[in-house]
Design an enzyme around this catalytic site. Structure first.
Site, PDB file in Angstrom:
ATOM      1  N   THR A  27       0.853  -1.186   0.000  1.00  0.00           N
ATOM      2  CA  THR A  27       0.000   0.000   0.000  1.00  0.00           C
ATOM      3  C   THR A  27       0.890   1.237   0.000  1.00  0.00           C
ATOM      4  O   THR A  27       2.101   1.146   0.185  1.00  0.00           O
ATOM      5  CB  THR A  27      -0.921   0.045   1.234  1.00  0.00           C
ATOM      6  OG1 THR A  27      -0.108   0.198   2.415  1.00  0.00           O
ATOM      7  CG2 THR A  27      -1.754  -1.221   1.355  1.00  0.00           C
ATOM      8  N   VAL A  58       3.404  -1.112   4.433  1.00  0.00           N
ATOM      9  CA  VAL A  58       2.624   0.075   4.807  1.00  0.00           C
ATOM     10  C   VAL A  58       3.575   1.263   4.873  1.00  0.00           C
ATOM     11  O   VAL A  58       4.627   1.195   5.518  1.00  0.00           O
ATOM     12  CB  VAL A  58       1.924  -0.115   6.169  1.00  0.00           C
ATOM     13  CG1 VAL A  58       1.130   1.136   6.534  1.00  0.00           C
ATOM     14  CG2 VAL A  58       1.013  -1.339   6.144  1.00  0.00           C
ATOM     15  N   ILE A  85       7.894  -1.487   6.461  1.00  0.00           N
ATOM     16  CA  ILE A  85       7.543  -0.082   6.438  1.00  0.00           C
ATOM     17  C   ILE A  85       8.124   0.551   5.180  1.00  0.00           C
ATOM     18  O   ILE A  85       9.329   0.469   4.942  1.00  0.00           O
ATOM     19  CB  ILE A  85       8.077   0.652   7.687  1.00  0.00           C
ATOM     20  CG1 ILE A  85       7.523   0.019   8.963  1.00  0.00           C
ATOM     21  CG2 ILE A  85       7.721   2.141   7.610  1.00  0.00           C
ATOM     22  CD1 ILE A  85       6.014   0.061   9.073  1.00  0.00           C
ATOM     23  N   LYS A  86       7.265   1.164   4.384  1.00  0.00           N
ATOM     24  CA  LYS A  86       7.723   1.828   3.172  1.00  0.00           C
ATOM     25  C   LYS A  86       8.162   3.246   3.513  1.00  0.00           C
ATOM     26  O   LYS A  86       7.448   3.995   4.177  1.00  0.00           O
ATOM     27  CB  LYS A  86       6.610   1.845   2.120  1.00  0.00           C
ATOM     28  CG  LYS A  86       6.277   0.476   1.570  1.00  0.00           C
ATOM     29  CD  LYS A  86       5.137   0.526   0.568  1.00  0.00           C
ATOM     30  CE  LYS A  86       5.549   1.207  -0.717  1.00  0.00           C
ATOM     31  NZ  LYS A  86       4.445   1.182  -1.710  1.00  0.00           N
ATOM     32  N   ILE A  87       9.350   3.593   3.027  1.00  0.00           N
ATOM     33  CA  ILE A  87       9.924   4.903   3.291  1.00  0.00           C
ATOM     34  C   ILE A  87      10.496   5.451   1.982  1.00  0.00           C
ATOM     35  O   ILE A  87      11.280   4.763   1.324  1.00  0.00           O
ATOM     36  CB  ILE A  87      11.050   4.817   4.348  1.00  0.00           C
ATOM     37  CG1 ILE A  87      10.485   4.312   5.679  1.00  0.00           C
ATOM     38  CG2 ILE A  87      11.730   6.157   4.523  1.00  0.00           C
ATOM     39  CD1 ILE A  87      11.543   4.103   6.747  1.00  0.00           C
TER      40      ILE A  87
END
Length: 224
Positions: A27, A58, A85-87
């Site tokens: 997402t 996310v 965790i998308k960064i």
């Protein structure tokens, strides 16, 4: 190859989980906002549908490393399971990635457009790097070539980081990335369908049905 579904739509997630060998769901803030619902309820529902073992990516919406880490910890605590965790790539993102690596929280560094960005993200400890294929193609770049170069540079430096190619508009782009050695792709439900669709397949299946019915009528193997 890991096939990941790029959506927040629960109907698509349920369908694709049943019919395709999905490794998980990705997402981003735009995908989440498109569903027009409560953030926490949505990501918890996605986790419930795919289970704890499949990956869920996310994205943080913070802009400083400290807040990115804080938000990542809360997401990990509330969602759990196989989580990344998308960064977005950048100084603050790299700093946050190095800290999250120490905390044992997986990171997917996103908004990648060059092999140099991917390499430094991998050195910072990112588990996945996500180059945007179609966005590169749209500016007369070559998204699949960039993916191939990222695969090559990570292998050359023996870095344990996977390429998660993203931003696709057709199945051919996905195929080119697969041929380039890309380890994972995240695609829409429509593109998953396109990957397995071919008019000659339809012709072959219709032929099987015609020949069977000519010999056995409407009876199936279960009825013989």
């Amino acid at each position: 190859m890991l096939y990941i579904l790029d959506t927040g739509n629960l109907k698509d997630i349920r369908h694709c989980k049943a019919f395709y060998p999905l490794a998980g769901v990705t997402t981003n803030p735009s995908i989440i906002a498109r569903e027009k619902t409560d953030f926490w309820n949505l990501v918890k529902d996605i986790r419930s549908v795919i289970g704890a073992e499949k990956m869920l990516h996310v994205q943080t919406v913070q802009t400083t490393a400290e807040k990115m880490v804080e938000e990542a910890q809360i997401i990990k605590e509330r969602i759990g399971g196989n989580l990344y965790i998308k960064i977005p790539i950048g100084e603050e993102g790299l700093k946050a990635t190095m800290e999250l690596q120490k905390l044992g929280i997986g990171v997917t560094m996103t908004a990648i457009f060059t092999p140099a960005q991917a390499l430094i993200a991998a050195k910072a400890g990112a588990d996945f790097v996500a180059p945007y294929v179609n966005r590169l193609d749209n500016i007369i770049g070559d998204g699949s070539r960039v993916v191939a170069e990222i695969v090559q540079v990570l292998e050359a430096h023996r870095l344990d980081c996977k390429v998660l190619a993203a931003s696709f508009k057709n199945a051919q782009q996905v195929h080119k990335c697969a041929m380039a050695g890309c380890q994972s792709v995240t695609v829409s439900a429509d593109i998953l369908k396109a990957i397995i669709t071919h008019p000659m397949t339809d012709v072959a299946v219709a032929g099987f049905q015609k020949d069977w019915q000519a010999a056995y009528g409407e009876q199936t193997i279960l009825e013989l």
